[in-house]
Design a protein around this motif. Sequence first.
Motif, PDB file in Angstrom:
ATOM      1  N   PRO A 229       0.831  -1.214   0.000  1.00 34.37           N
ATOM      2  CA  PRO A 229       0.000   0.000   0.000  1.00 34.37           C
ATOM      3  C   PRO A 229       0.858   1.254   0.000  1.00 34.37           C
ATOM      4  CG  PRO A 229      -0.787  -1.583   1.635  1.00 34.37           C
ATOM      5  CD  PRO A 229       0.542  -2.088   1.149  1.00 34.37           C
ATOM      6  N   ALA A 230       0.242   2.374  -0.423  1.00 33.32           N
ATOM      7  CA  ALA A 230       0.989   3.630  -0.569  1.00 33.32           C
ATOM      8  C   ALA A 230       1.508   4.149   0.774  1.00 33.32           C
ATOM      9  CB  ALA A 230       0.103   4.689  -1.238  1.00 33.32           C
ATOM     10  N   GLY A 231       0.717   4.006   1.856  1.00 35.87           N
ATOM     11  CA  GLY A 231       1.120   4.520   3.157  1.00 35.87           C
ATOM     12  C   GLY A 231       2.413   3.903   3.669  1.00 35.87           C
ATOM     13  N   PRO A 232       2.489   2.556   3.764  1.00 42.79           N
ATOM     14  CA  PRO A 232       3.735   1.935   4.214  1.00 42.79           C
ATOM     15  C   PRO A 232       4.937   2.253   3.337  1.00 42.79           C
ATOM     16  CG  PRO A 232       1.933   0.369   4.381  1.00 42.79           C
ATOM     17  CD  PRO A 232       1.390   1.585   3.695  1.00 42.79           C
ATOM     18  N   VAL A 233       4.732   2.398   2.029  1.00 38.15           N
ATOM     19  CA  VAL A 233       5.857   2.701   1.143  1.00 38.15           C
ATOM     20  C   VAL A 233       6.473   4.049   1.508  1.00 38.15           C
ATOM     21  CG1 VAL A 233       6.476   3.301  -1.234  1.00 38.15           C
ATOM     22  CG2 VAL A 233       5.103   1.272  -0.781  1.00 38.15           C
ATOM     23  N   THR A 234       5.635   5.064   1.718  1.00 42.81           N
ATOM     24  CA  THR A 234       6.180   6.382   2.045  1.00 42.81           C
ATOM     25  C   THR A 234       6.826   6.396   3.422  1.00 42.81           C
ATOM     26  OG1 THR A 234       3.949   7.021   2.731  1.00 42.81           O
ATOM     27  CG2 THR A 234       4.648   7.708   0.549  1.00 42.81           C
ATOM     28  N   THR A 235       6.348   5.566   4.335  1.00 44.33           N
ATOM     29  CA  THR A 235       7.016   5.467   5.640  1.00 44.33           C
ATOM     30  C   THR A 235       8.385   4.820   5.489  1.00 44.33           C
ATOM     31  OG1 THR A 235       4.906   5.341   6.815  1.00 44.33           O
ATOM     32  CG2 THR A 235       6.851   4.538   7.975  1.00 44.33           C
ATOM     33  N   LEU A 236       8.480   3.752   4.686  1.00 44.25           N
ATOM     34  CA  LEU A 236       9.770   3.102   4.471  1.00 44.25           C
ATOM     35  C   LEU A 236      10.774   4.052   3.810  1.00 44.25           C
ATOM     36  CD1 LEU A 236       8.554  -0.415   3.300  1.00 44.25           C
ATOM     37  CD2 LEU A 236       9.739   0.123   5.431  1.00 44.25           C
ATOM     38  N   MET A 237      10.267   5.008   3.045  1.00 47.55           N
ATOM     39  CA  MET A 237      11.161   5.978   2.412  1.00 47.55           C
ATOM     40  C   MET A 237      11.846   6.876   3.432  1.00 47.55           C
ATOM     41  SD  MET A 237      11.387   5.484  -0.818  1.00 47.55           S
ATOM     42  CE  MET A 237      11.284   3.744  -0.393  1.00 47.55           C
ATOM     43  N   LEU A 238      11.378   6.871   4.680  1.00 46.87           N
ATOM     44  CA  LEU A 238      12.043   7.655   5.721  1.00 46.87           C
ATOM     45  C   LEU A 238      13.404   7.070   6.095  1.00 46.87           C
ATOM     46  CD1 LEU A 238       9.036   8.553   8.059  1.00 46.87           C
ATOM     47  CD2 LEU A 238      10.222  10.042   6.455  1.00 46.87           C
ATOM     48  N   ALA A 239      13.771   5.953   5.476  1.00 54.95           N
ATOM     49  CA  ALA A 239      15.150   5.464   5.615  1.00 54.95           C
ATOM     50  C   ALA A 239      16.137   6.429   4.964  1.00 54.95           C
ATOM     51  CB  ALA A 239      15.289   4.082   4.977  1.00 54.95           C
ATOM     52  N   GLU A 240      15.650   7.272   4.066  1.00 50.98           N
ATOM     53  CA  GLU A 240      16.528   8.211   3.359  1.00 50.98           C
ATOM     54  C   GLU A 240      17.350   9.091   4.306  1.00 50.98           C
ATOM     55  OE1 GLU A 240      16.164  12.109   0.404  1.00 50.98           O
ATOM     56  OE2 GLU A 240      14.467  10.748   0.641  1.00 50.98           O
ATOM     57  N   PRO A 241      16.738   9.759   5.311  1.00 49.43           N
ATOM     58  CA  PRO A 241      17.573  10.599   6.179  1.00 49.43           C
ATOM     59  C   PRO A 241      18.562   9.802   7.017  1.00 49.43           C
ATOM     60  CG  PRO A 241      15.310  10.534   6.985  1.00 49.43           C
ATOM     61  CD  PRO A 241      15.299   9.927   5.624  1.00 49.43           C
ATOM     62  N   VAL A 242      18.255   8.531   7.310  1.00 53.71           N
ATOM     63  CA  VAL A 242      19.209   7.695   8.042  1.00 53.71           C
ATOM     64  C   VAL A 242      20.459   7.473   7.195  1.00 53.71           C
ATOM     65  CG1 VAL A 242      19.604   5.460   9.145  1.00 53.71           C
ATOM     66  CG2 VAL A 242      17.365   6.580   9.342  1.00 53.71           C
ATOM     67  N   LEU A 271      11.274   1.998  11.080  1.00 54.67           N
ATOM     68  CA  LEU A 271      11.388   1.362   9.776  1.00 54.67           C
ATOM     69  C   LEU A 271      11.298  -0.152   9.878  1.00 54.67           C
ATOM     70  CD1 LEU A 271      14.224   3.589   8.293  1.00 54.67           C
ATOM     71  CD2 LEU A 271      11.844   3.539   7.566  1.00 54.67           C
ATOM     72  N   VAL A 272      11.931  -0.722  10.907  1.00 54.98           N
ATOM     73  CA  VAL A 272      11.852  -2.173  11.110  1.00 54.98           C
ATOM     74  C   VAL A 272      10.406  -2.592  11.374  1.00 54.98           C
ATOM     75  CG1 VAL A 272      12.502  -4.069  12.636  1.00 54.98           C
ATOM     76  CG2 VAL A 272      14.232  -2.430  11.882  1.00 54.98           C
ATOM     77  N   LEU A 273       9.713  -1.850  12.251  1.00 54.90           N
ATOM     78  CA  LEU A 273       8.315  -2.164  12.538  1.00 54.90           C
ATOM     79  C   LEU A 273       7.449  -2.031  11.289  1.00 54.90           C
ATOM     80  CD1 LEU A 273       7.795  -0.420  16.011  1.00 54.90           C
ATOM     81  CD2 LEU A 273       8.012  -2.876  15.554  1.00 54.90           C
ATOM     82  N   GLN A 274       7.694  -0.994  10.489  1.00 58.05           N
ATOM     83  CA  GLN A 274       6.915  -0.816   9.263  1.00 58.05           C
ATOM     84  C   GLN A 274       7.187  -1.937   8.277  1.00 58.05           C
ATOM     85  OE1 GLN A 274       4.382   1.844   7.993  1.00 58.05           O
ATOM     86  NE2 GLN A 274       4.275  -0.295   7.450  1.00 58.05           N
ATOM     87  N   GLY A 275       8.451  -2.326   8.148  1.00 57.77           N
ATOM     88  CA  GLY A 275       8.785  -3.427   7.252  1.00 57.77           C
ATOM     89  C   GLY A 275       8.125  -4.727   7.669  1.00 57.77           C
ATOM     90  N   LEU A 276       8.169  -5.026   8.968  1.00 57.91           N
ATOM     91  CA  LEU A 276       7.528  -6.250   9.460  1.00 57.91           C
ATOM     92  C   LEU A 276       6.018  -6.187   9.271  1.00 57.91           C
ATOM     93  CD1 LEU A 276       9.550  -6.814  12.775  1.00 57.91           C
ATOM     94  CD2 LEU A 276       9.736  -8.108  10.642  1.00 57.91           C
ATOM     95  N   GLY A 277       5.434  -5.011   9.563  1.00 58.93           N
ATOM     96  CA  GLY A 277       3.987  -4.869   9.409  1.00 58.93           C
ATOM     97  C   GLY A 277       3.556  -4.994   7.962  1.00 58.93           C
ATOM     98  N   ALA A 278       4.319  -4.388   7.040  1.00 56.09           N
ATOM     99  CA  ALA A 278       3.966  -4.460   5.624  1.00 56.09           C
ATOM    100  C   ALA A 278       4.099  -5.888   5.101  1.00 56.09           C
ATOM    101  CB  ALA A 278       4.855  -3.517   4.817  1.00 56.09           C
ATOM    102  N   ALA A 279       5.163  -6.592   5.527  1.00 57.54           N
ATOM    103  CA  ALA A 279       5.344  -7.971   5.075  1.00 57.54           C
ATOM    104  C   ALA A 279       4.243  -8.873   5.610  1.00 57.54           C
ATOM    105  CB  ALA A 279       6.717  -8.482   5.517  1.00 57.54           C
ATOM    106  N   THR A 280       3.856  -8.680   6.877  1.00 53.76           N
ATOM    107  CA  THR A 280       2.783  -9.479   7.454  1.00 53.76           C
ATOM    108  C   THR A 280       1.465  -9.222   6.741  1.00 53.76           C
ATOM    109  OG1 THR A 280       3.858  -9.423   9.614  1.00 53.76           O
ATOM    110  CG2 THR A 280       1.523 -10.011   9.562  1.00 53.76           C
ATOM    111  N   GLY A 281       1.185  -7.938   6.463  1.00 55.13           N
ATOM    112  CA  GLY A 281      -0.040  -7.602   5.746  1.00 55.13           C
ATOM    113  C   GLY A 281      -0.058  -8.183   4.356  1.00 55.13           C
ATOM    114  N   LYS A 282       1.098  -8.222   3.680  1.00 54.29           N
ATOM    115  CA  LYS A 282       1.182  -8.785   2.342  1.00 54.29           C
ATOM    116  C   LYS A 282       0.887 -10.276   2.365  1.00 54.29           C
ATOM    117  CE  LYS A 282       2.050  -8.954  -2.037  1.00 54.29           C
ATOM    118  NZ  LYS A 282       1.059  -8.423  -2.980  1.00 54.29           N
ATOM    119  N   ARG A 283       1.411 -10.978   3.374  1.00 56.05           N
ATOM    120  CA  ARG A 283       1.159 -12.419   3.459  1.00 56.05           C
ATOM    121  C   ARG A 283      -0.315 -12.695   3.700  1.00 56.05           C
ATOM    122  NH1 ARG A 283       6.153 -12.458   6.267  1.00 56.05           N
ATOM    123  NH2 ARG A 283       5.077 -12.399   8.269  1.00 56.05           N
TER     124      ARG A 283
END
Length: 306
Positions: A229-242, A271-283
């Motif tokens: 989904p669009a929401g999780p993707v834009t959150t994962l993009m916050l890896a950029e400032p890191v 970012l880790v929580l968002q990645g885990l949440g997005a992967a779980t939702g995808k499954r």
Amino acid sequence: MAATLFGTTGTAQALGPEGTTPLGVGAVRLVVGGMGLMAVLPLVGGLRRDAVRLWRTPAGVAIGVCTALYQVSFFAAVQQAGVAIGTLAAIGSGPVLAALLARFVLGERPGRSWVLATGLCLVGLTLLVTGGGAAQRVDLVGVALAILAGLAYAGYTVLAKGQLSAGQEPSTVMAAAFGLGGLLLLPLLATQPMAWLLEPRGVGMALHLGLVTTTLAYLLFVRGLAQLPAGPVTTLMLAEPVVATTLGIVVLDERLTLISTTGVGLLLLGLVLQGLGAATGKRREEPSQPAPTPAEASNGPAGATT
């Protein structure tokens, strides 16, 4: 991976030649990146005529305008309000605005994991960019430009997701968006000093920003957007400032305060929580294989009869 490449833009600009301007660099990045996407489109499964056809649709025009508007408004915001405030307002507002737009345009509902992860990331981003200890006057015009950049970023993310959901090929969507965005910014180049493009470092910076942080990065970005989904993707993009902060420390010899370091830690946790949440939702969304009926079970392998 896309966010990692995005995070190299600031360091690349810092290592570039003298005489550059934020608007000039942003315009060159989009023009070169858009041409790169159009050039490699047949190699990644798309057709240039399909990308050009998208320019004649309302959504295609809107996405192209959003890509151009983001470049102009973001670099103008950083110039007006400063790097810290401009980055915080633009990048920080992106996920929130994208989730709101996705809710009304695509019908996507942000889950609990998105709320928690995005909240951690925004707190971390705030600590990261404001934790240096230096007081900075807030420029309201600059903040407004930064939020406009966040809205443009959210706009092309959600509109591109809508095109993907309608069956458009991912690479074609990005090539259409950035190809049109680059065309729209060509007149801006005439207003900026561009002598730096004649220097080897200038050419190298332009190619890196255009081909690596735009062409390659957005091909990766749209592949992820096609799956999530669009929401999780834009959150994962916050890896950029890191990534940008890490490169600043390693390459540019910058230093972080304890508050800024805490901000990086919260960003990484979010970012880790968002990645885990997005992967779980995808499954959960993947359809399970239906169990065979008794008649199908008795027939044995496909095509066999009892």
